[in-house]
Design a protein around this motif. Structure first.
Motif, mmCIF file in Angstrom:
data_model
loop_
_atom_site.group_PDB
_atom_site.id
_atom_site.type_symbol
_atom_site.label_atom_id
_atom_site.label_comp_id
_atom_site.label_asym_id
_atom_site.label_seq_id
_atom_site.Cartn_x
_atom_site.Cartn_y
_atom_site.Cartn_z
ATOM 1 N N GLN A 26 0.812 -1.215 0.000
ATOM 2 C CA GLN A 26 0.000 0.000 0.000
ATOM 3 C C GLN A 26 0.846 1.266 0.000
ATOM 4 O O GLN A 26 0.431 2.279 -0.556
ATOM 5 N N LYS A 27 2.027 1.228 0.621
ATOM 6 C CA LYS A 27 2.883 2.416 0.637
ATOM 7 C C LYS A 27 3.257 2.834 -0.781
ATOM 8 O O LYS A 27 3.356 4.009 -1.082
ATOM 9 N N GLN A 28 3.453 1.867 -1.658
ATOM 10 C CA GLN A 28 3.772 2.181 -3.049
ATOM 11 C C GLN A 28 2.573 2.792 -3.764
ATOM 12 O O GLN A 28 2.716 3.705 -4.572
ATOM 13 N N ALA A 29 1.382 2.290 -3.463
ATOM 14 C CA ALA A 29 0.175 2.737 -4.150
ATOM 15 C C ALA A 29 -0.482 3.939 -3.486
ATOM 16 O O ALA A 29 -1.299 4.610 -4.104
ATOM 17 N N ASP A 30 -0.149 4.235 -2.250
ATOM 18 C CA ASP A 30 -0.875 5.235 -1.466
ATOM 19 C C ASP A 30 0.024 6.409 -1.076
ATOM 20 O O ASP A 30 -0.184 7.021 -0.049
ATOM 21 N N GLY A 31 1.049 6.670 -1.817
ATOM 22 C CA GLY A 31 1.879 7.835 -1.538
ATOM 23 C C GLY A 31 2.739 7.716 -0.302
ATOM 24 O O GLY A 31 3.118 8.722 0.284
ATOM 25 N N PHE A 177 -8.933 12.863 5.287
ATOM 26 C CA PHE A 177 -9.779 11.776 4.772
ATOM 27 C C PHE A 177 -10.152 12.044 3.322
ATOM 28 O O PHE A 177 -10.082 11.146 2.477
ATOM 29 N N ARG A 178 -10.565 13.269 3.020
ATOM 30 C CA ARG A 178 -10.963 13.590 1.642
ATOM 31 C C ARG A 178 -9.805 13.350 0.685
ATOM 32 O O ARG A 178 -9.989 12.753 -0.381
ATOM 33 N N LYS A 179 -8.609 13.756 1.075
ATOM 34 C CA LYS A 179 -7.439 13.558 0.202
ATOM 35 C C LYS A 179 -7.119 12.078 0.053
ATOM 36 O O LYS A 179 -6.782 11.620 -1.044
ATOM 37 N N TRP A 180 -7.199 11.329 1.157
ATOM 38 C CA TRP A 180 -6.944 9.885 1.077
ATOM 39 C C TRP A 180 -7.962 9.227 0.164
ATOM 40 O O TRP A 180 -7.626 8.419 -0.700
ATOM 41 N N GLN A 181 -9.232 9.581 0.335
ATOM 42 C CA GLN A 181 -10.288 8.972 -0.464
ATOM 43 C C GLN A 181 -10.115 9.307 -1.945
ATOM 44 O O GLN A 181 -10.288 8.450 -2.802
ATOM 45 N N GLU A 182 -9.740 10.530 -2.260
ATOM 46 C CA GLU A 182 -9.543 10.927 -3.656
ATOM 47 C C GLU A 182 -8.403 10.146 -4.294
ATOM 48 O O GLU A 182 -8.475 9.785 -5.470
ATOM 49 N N GLY A 183 -7.354 9.860 -3.530
ATOM 50 C CA GLY A 183 -6.198 9.173 -4.075
ATOM 51 C C GLY A 183 -6.197 7.679 -3.855
ATOM 52 O O GLY A 183 -5.307 6.967 -4.313
ATOM 53 N N SER A 184 -7.194 7.180 -3.160
ATOM 54 C CA SER A 184 -7.245 5.765 -2.793
ATOM 55 C C SER A 184 -7.658 4.903 -3.971
ATOM 56 O O SER A 184 -8.399 5.316 -4.848
#
Length: 192
Positions: A26-31, A177-184
């Motif tokens: 997830q670290k690779q995919a989630d910034g 949360f909004r930023k995580w959700q947008e990039g998730s």
């Protein structure tokens, strides 16, 4: 904001092993976000994987830490109901300097102290969409999950409360949360 609905559940905790297993991928995919688990100090922005038992089934809520409560003071830790207080702390028989040193060692080892509170905003993990009929958690819903550190449990971060906050206007949802959700890679629950 509409009044959040409290979700009934029988048990819940941060799933340490799962978070440790998926963090490298997830670290690779989630910034580069790290996950919260027992042994790591809580920080806003960390990912969470919370296992919850409710409604005759179990699931995982995937989310992000949005609030970190203050670390309990030495007095609050001593007065709590922790079964892991070092000898000399509970009965206050050690010098204050030694008690503070033990407190710091405990935080270094476990990442928290009994009673600290962390809040995450979470979504039903897509692996559990097929179980929605058995669960009070649904796709396209946002949950505010309150965790409390409990030194008496195997997994320190236990769920204390879950609220459905989906009806909050987007501006009222925490920005992290909004930023995580947008990039998730998790399918979007709400479009902003």
């Amino acid at each position: 904001m509409a009044t959040p609905a409290t979700i009934a559940f029988s048990n819940g905790y941060l799933k340490d092993e799962w978070a440790q297993l998926v963090e490298p991928v997830q670290k690779q995919a989630d910034g580069g976000r790290s996950f919260l688990w027992t042994g790591r100090q809580a920080e806003v922005g960390q990912r969470t994987e919370t296992q919850v038992i409710a409604g005759g089934g179990w699931c995982r809520l995937s989310g992000v830490v949005t609030e970190v409560g203050a670390m309990p003071s030495l007095g609050e830790w001593r007065e709590g109901d922790s079964c892991q207080l070092p000898p000399g702390v509970k009965d206050n028989s050690l010098s204050i300097d030694r008690q503070l040193a033990l407190r710091d060692e405990f935080i270094e080892h476990f990442g928290t102290l009994h009673g600290q509170v962390v809040v995450s905003y979470s979504l039903l993990n897509f692996d559990f969409y097929d179980r929605q009929d058995q669960l009070p958690f649904k796709r396209a819903r946002i949950y505010r999950v309150e965790h409390v550190a409990d030194e008496n449990m195997t997994f320190f971060w236990c769920v204390r409360n879950i609220e459905d906050v989906t009806d909050a206007v987007p501006e009222e949802l925490p920005e992290v949360f909004r930023k995580w959700q947008e990039g998730s890679r998790v399918p979007r629950a709400v479009s902003f």
